[in-house]
Design a protein around this motif. Structure first.
Motif, PDB file in Angstrom:
ATOM      1  N   TYR B 145       5.010   3.965   0.571  1.00 24.23           N
ATOM      2  CA  TYR B 145       4.900   4.859   1.731  1.00 24.23           C
ATOM      3  C   TYR B 145       3.450   4.934   2.192  1.00 24.23           C
ATOM      4  N   TRP B 146       2.548   5.071   1.208  1.00 22.78           N
ATOM      5  CA  TRP B 146       1.126   5.108   1.553  1.00 22.78           C
ATOM      6  C   TRP B 146       0.711   3.778   2.185  1.00 22.78           C
ATOM      7  N   PHE B 147       1.057   2.675   1.514  1.00 24.07           N
ATOM      8  CA  PHE B 147       0.554   1.376   1.976  1.00 24.07           C
ATOM      9  C   PHE B 147       1.018   1.060   3.395  1.00 24.07           C
ATOM     10  N   GLY B 149       1.669   2.962   5.674  1.00 21.98           N
ATOM     11  CA  GLY B 149       1.066   3.857   6.653  1.00 21.98           C
ATOM     12  C   GLY B 149      -0.374   3.497   6.964  1.00 21.98           C
ATOM     13  N   THR B 150      -0.978   2.630   6.152  1.00 23.70           N
ATOM     14  CA  THR B 150      -2.379   2.257   6.395  1.00 23.70           C
ATOM     15  C   THR B 150      -2.472   1.270   7.552  1.00 23.70           C
ATOM     16  N   GLU B 151      -3.699   0.991   7.965  1.00 23.38           N
ATOM     17  CA  GLU B 151      -3.918   0.017   9.046  1.00 23.38           C
ATOM     18  C   GLU B 151      -3.290  -1.327   8.692  1.00 23.38           C
ATOM     19  N   LEU B 152      -3.494  -1.732   7.448  1.00 26.87           N
ATOM     20  CA  LEU B 152      -2.984  -3.024   7.003  1.00 26.87           C
ATOM     21  C   LEU B 152      -1.455  -3.029   7.001  1.00 26.87           C
ATOM     22  N   SER B 154       0.551  -1.044   8.674  1.00 29.46           N
ATOM     23  CA  SER B 154       1.036  -0.962  10.056  1.00 29.46           C
ATOM     24  C   SER B 154       1.016  -2.343  10.706  1.00 29.46           C
TER      25      SER B 154
END
Lengths: 264, 308
Positions: B145-147, B149-152, B154
């Motif tokens: 979920y975190w990953f 959501g990051t720029e990468l 996304s």
């Protein structure tokens, strides 16, 4: 700002389908120029824009943006300099992602994508303001999926995305052709506003001669892969549709054959 | 019937393991829009590496970590085949799968026992195992979920949805595809390592058809849980694990009715076919039936009015 020098491109070389799409295109844009490009089907209008964007490698010639030779750069690296809006409203946005996520991705054009969170709360505030300028009510639907938007809304959003991070050149590839007349007028109005506000250098391909005359400070006409007519300033302001049709016959030695251009 | 309920906890544990693998499949199949056939191979590579390292007396966390890394390497290979050498996506996966078949045989032969028993991953201590798996799934979902959501993350999602838009926004879509494949196969091999510990063995045949099971879990999750999982990514991932559990429950139930080991693969393929066909047929016939019903009711209403 943009220099195209003797750009050549042949698609499917060496086959029966070989098409010499760009036959030595020369074009020099000053900073702040807003050029409209017209011409019949297959004249090389969109191909010119795609050559600048790096959709395909050119065969020969050079493309310089603000002095940098970009002709050998892949598409995603040239994106740093370019804002792009496409003919198909589906092309410019990611349908399964939220409006604000699309904007956040556009805001990072030309940056490294890192492990920082994809969107900050300050950004959201800024996007809300920017979206409200469009007057489409999108500012209240920022977490809606873009796939739920209409073609016109998606095109307006794409425009905002293309200009969110100031591009050296804004490329508009018949970006109103797929919209109904009323929506098209609205999207054109938004384009004019964003270009004026950010003092952008822009190229707009269109099939609509009236739009080509009414917008921008310079107009070029293409035929068979060449620029055949280039007019700007006061002279452009005085142009009429009839002038353009006559110019076309003069310069190309043939009748203006595109019904689409005549009727619109 | 009693037998089914007696093994229910074990069935659920197996289902969760398949669900973890299905999360890996989901990343390529849905997020990246890439039908990745590497899975059948990388799950076994994960099993083999974990079994070998456990038997060599290495600490278990290191064994699981190395198994995950081996899966990531497999994903990297598929990604390079596709982006660097221009091989079509499905074929890239199949090529890696074939390579891994040989690699797995060379590494660990065709069958290997895991000598040591680990209480947190064992059929004999099913309570502990289920708790461990639940915590594990929650952790994995949090990380993903975190990953994503990051720029990468996304950028990976954008690449899967609209590669043209992604390129125009300066995203290197080749890199994002490789990264997605690496993460996906890492998770698949991770689930493979847990399978090896839970089953107490590695078998080179174990991964055959794994991609189909993974897809089944993803599609069951779509069919049954899309109404709650629509907007939230974490809920979506959890629903896929439930998809895996449901798949394995149905599989066990069918297996108990038709007990013939030779029919195993056919049965699992048929279960998947049914779940794949379900949404399509529902749309085609169920909706039509309802439309008919609705128009009939309208008509009746009109006639009723006319009569009155």
């Amino acid at each position: 700002m943009l220099e195209l020098t003797n750009v050549h491109k042949t698609f499917h070389p060496g086959t029966v389908n070989a098409k010499h799409a760009l036959c030595g295109v020369n074009l020099h844009l000053q900073p702040g120029d807003f050029v409209t490009i017209i011409g019949g089907n297959g004249a090389g209008k969109s191909t010119t824009l795609n050559a600048v964007a790096g959709v395909f490698p050119i065969d020969s010639g050079s493309i310089r943006i603000d002095g940098v030779d970009v002709a050998r750069l892949p598409e995603h690296k040239r994106a740093k300099y370019l804002g792009r809006v496409f003919q198909d409203p589906m092309t410019g946005t990611a349908a399964t992602m939220e409006i604000q996520e699309n904007l956040a991705i556009a805001a990072r054009r030309g940056n490294m994508r890192t492990l920082r969170w994809g969107i900050s709360s300050e950004e959201k505030k800024k996007y809300r303001e920017l979206l409200s300028i469009l007057e489409l009510g999108l500012e209240d639907r920022m977490s809606a999926k873009v796939g739920l938007l209409s073609g016109g809304q998606r095109q307006a959003l794409t425009l905002l995305m293309a200009t969110l991070k100031q591009p050296k050149i804004l490329l508009l590839d018949e970006h109103t052709a797929a919209l109904d007349p009323k929506t098209a007028a609205k999207v054109l109005e938004i384009s004019d506003m964003l270009i004026a506000e950010n003092k952008l250098t822009a190229m707009m391909v269109t099939h609509n001669m009236r739009d080509a005359i009414a917008h921008g400070n310079r107009l070029i006409m293409m035929n068979a892969g060449r620029v055949i007519f280039d007019v700007s300033g006061e002279e452009k302001k005085k142009l009429t549709v009839d002038d353009l049709i006559e110019k076309f016959s003069q310069a190309s030695g043939q009748e203006f054959a595109s019904d689409r251009a005549l009727l619109s | 019937m009693m037998a089914f309920f007696n093994v229910l906890p074990k069935t659920v544990a197996q289902g969760i393991l398949w669900g973890i693998m299905a999360i890996g499949v989901y990343i390529t199949f849905r997020i990246l829009d890439y039908a990745d056939m590497t899975v059948d191979g990388s799950i076994c590579t994960g099993m083999a590496v974990c079994a070998l390292m456990s038997n060599a007396g290495q600490p278990i966390w290191l064994a699981i970590l190395c198994a995950t890394l081996s899966g990531m390497a497999a994903g990297l290979l598929t990604g390079l085949f596709h982006t660097f050498f221009g091989i079509p996506s499905i074929l890239s996966g199949i090529l890696t799968q074939m390579i891994l078949w040989s690699v797995n045989l060379k590494l660990a032969g065709s069958f290997l026992f895991v000598k040591q028993d680990y209480p947190f991953m064992s059929a004999s201590e099913i309570g502990t195992t289920l708790i461990f798996l639940a915590v594990f799934v929650v952790l994995l979902v949090c990380i993903l979920y975190w990953f994503f959501g990051t720029e990468l993350g996304s950028s990976i999602r954008a690449t899967g949805t609209n590669p043209n838009m992604s390129r125009a926004q300066g995203i290197n879509i080749d890199f994002m595809k490789i990264l997605g494949l690496v993460i996906s196969n890492g998770i698949v091999a991770l689930s493979g390592s847990l399978f090896a510990l839970y089953n107490g063995s590695y078998g080179v045949d174990y991964g055959r058809g794994a991609i189909v099971t993974g897809l089944a879990a993803v599609i069951i999750a779509d069919a049954l849980f899309s109404w709650i999982a629509k907007s939230n990514f974490a809920v979506k991932l959890i629903s896929i694990v439930f998809g895996g559990i449901i798949y394995y429950l149905v599989y066990q139930a069918v297996l108990m009715v038709v007990f013939d080991a030779n029919l195993l693969k056919m049965l699992s393929a048929l279960i998947v076919a049914i779940f794949l066909a379900f949404p399509y047929l529902r749309k085609k016939y169920f909706n039509r039936y309802f439309r008919k019903l609705a128009s009939m009711m309208k008509k009746n209403k009109k006639e009723g009015k006319n009569n009155a």
